[in-house]
Design an enzyme around this catalytic site. Structure first.
Site, PDB file in Angstrom:
ATOM      1  N   SER A   1       3.946   8.815  -6.441  1.00  0.00           N
ATOM      2  CA  SER A   1       4.677   8.135  -5.372  1.00  0.00           C
ATOM      3  C   SER A   1       3.790   7.176  -4.576  1.00  0.00           C
ATOM      4  CB  SER A   1       5.259   9.195  -4.434  1.00  0.00           C
ATOM      5  OG  SER A   1       5.677   8.603  -3.218  1.00  0.00           O
ATOM      6  N   ASN A   2       4.237   5.935  -4.471  1.00  0.00           N
ATOM      7  CA  ASN A   2       3.559   4.965  -3.599  1.00  0.00           C
ATOM      8  C   ASN A   2       3.854   5.262  -2.135  1.00  0.00           C
ATOM      9  OD1 ASN A   2       2.648   3.056  -5.749  1.00  0.00           O
ATOM     10  ND2 ASN A   2       4.861   2.952  -6.109  1.00  0.00           N
TER      11      ASN A   2
END
Ligand SMILES: *Cc1c(COP(=O)(O)O)cnc(C)c1O
Length: 331
Positions: A76-77
């Site tokens: 996840s960014n």
């Protein structure tokens, strides 16, 4: 501006630049193409979540919380930028990540660890299904967590993209340019909902085209219905009683390929074309898929050479270094 009454903590470098992609336009024999570089927001390698976090982190500080808690996929960014934002303001960060701990962290996960986040692994749940249970555990330990939903996509997070629309409007006015359409990756919805509210409140004449990245698993509500609900609550937070409806959202679902995070020819060829025609990196999960969608729309004649299209680069490049998203063709 309609959002100036809300607390905001500066976390990045704004306005992000707008660049022109003349070589890409030439290769495609297509419209003028501009790119809004939210991959350059500056927060620990940047990305679109920085905009949402400026409002969310300010609220966590306002509520005197001592840690933030959020969720996402293992690459996840959003989680990586949340970990960086928390470190920046001196809050602990707990991340609820789908999957199981790998032998060796890479890409965004490596950065989560480097930024000091504490990770809770939740197997097949990658969208925050266990957020409230883990929040309760932290409270039982005497902590005061601020819970940020999956993708930072609640009304307060989406306000970041209302502000983004105001930022874009100022830049385009200064450049004396008008844009016919904005194309971007759309996943948890805060980006699209916020841009749509911004477009409406600021009366900007532009078509917004979200490229769907992930199938909706919540069958009760279509993605467009979720966007409408989020946009309406976002407007309400900004003291507007404007109502949004599913028809207000254009979402292209033709580019999902084999599913979320499955790299196919669409992403591979978009990543290669952007790198080699413009020296710009897009990522395998979000911006590469969205760019693949834009390239396809251009090739199908969706825009004529007199038009101007803006691609909103939402970031994500750390995932280029995660072997699970191999760019090598497998047979
Ligand atoms: C989260 C993310 C998106 C999608 O934004 P949403 O607001 O979740 O729809 C697009 N690109 C990248 C790189 C992201 O990390």
């Amino acid at each position: 501006m309609p959002f100036h009454h809300l607390p905001r903590r500066s976390l990045g470098f704004f306005p992000t630049p707008i660049v022109e992609l003349p070589r890409l336009s030439q290769v495609l024999d297509g419209p003028r193409i501009l790119m809004k570089r939210d991959d350059q927001t500056g927060l620990a390698l940047g990305g679109n979540k920085t905009r949402k976090l400026e409002f969310l982190i300010a609220e966590a500080l306002h509520q005197h919380c001592d840690c933030v808690l959020t969720a996402g996929a293992s690459q996840s960014n959003h989680c990586r930028q949340t970990a960086a934002a928390a470190a920046m303001v001196g809050l602990d960060c707990h991340l609820v990540l789908g999957g199981t701990p790998p032998d060796r962290a890479n890409g965004n996960l490596l950065l989560d660890e480097l930024l000091g986040a504490q990770i809770h692994w939740t197997g097949t749940n990658r969208k925050g299904e266990q957020l409230s249970a883990i929040a309760s555990q932290l409270q039982a330990q005497g902590r005061h967590p601020y819970v940020i939903p999956y993708g930072g996509s609640n009304a307060l997070g989406a306000v970041g993209f209302v502000a983004a629309m105001a930022e874009l409007q100022q830049q385009l006015q200064a450049m004396s340019v008008s844009v016919d359409a904005i194309v971007f990756a759309s996943s948890s919805g805060g980006t699209q909902a916020g841009l749509t509210v911004g477009k409406s409140l600021l009366a900007i004449d532009v078509e917004l085209i979200g490229i769907r990245i992930d199938k909706a698993e919540d069958q009760q509500l279509s993605y467009q219905d979720q966007l409408a609900e989020l946009a309406t609550t976002t407007a309400k937070l900004l003291q507007s009683d404007r109502q949004f409806h599913s028809a207000d959202f254009r979402v292209e679902t033709a580019y999902l390929g084999a599913g979320y995070g499955r790299v196919g020819d669409l992403e591979r060829s978009a990543i290669n074309l952007l790198a080699q025609s413009e020296g710009i990196l897009v990522d395998p999960v979000y911006s590469g898929r969205a760019m693949g969608g834009l390239l396809d729309l251009i090739r199908k004649g969706q825009f004529n050479p007199q038009q101007t299209v803006l691609f909103w680069h939402t970031g994500g490049q750390p995932a280029l270094f995660a072997p699970q998203f191999s760019l090598q063709e497998t047979s």
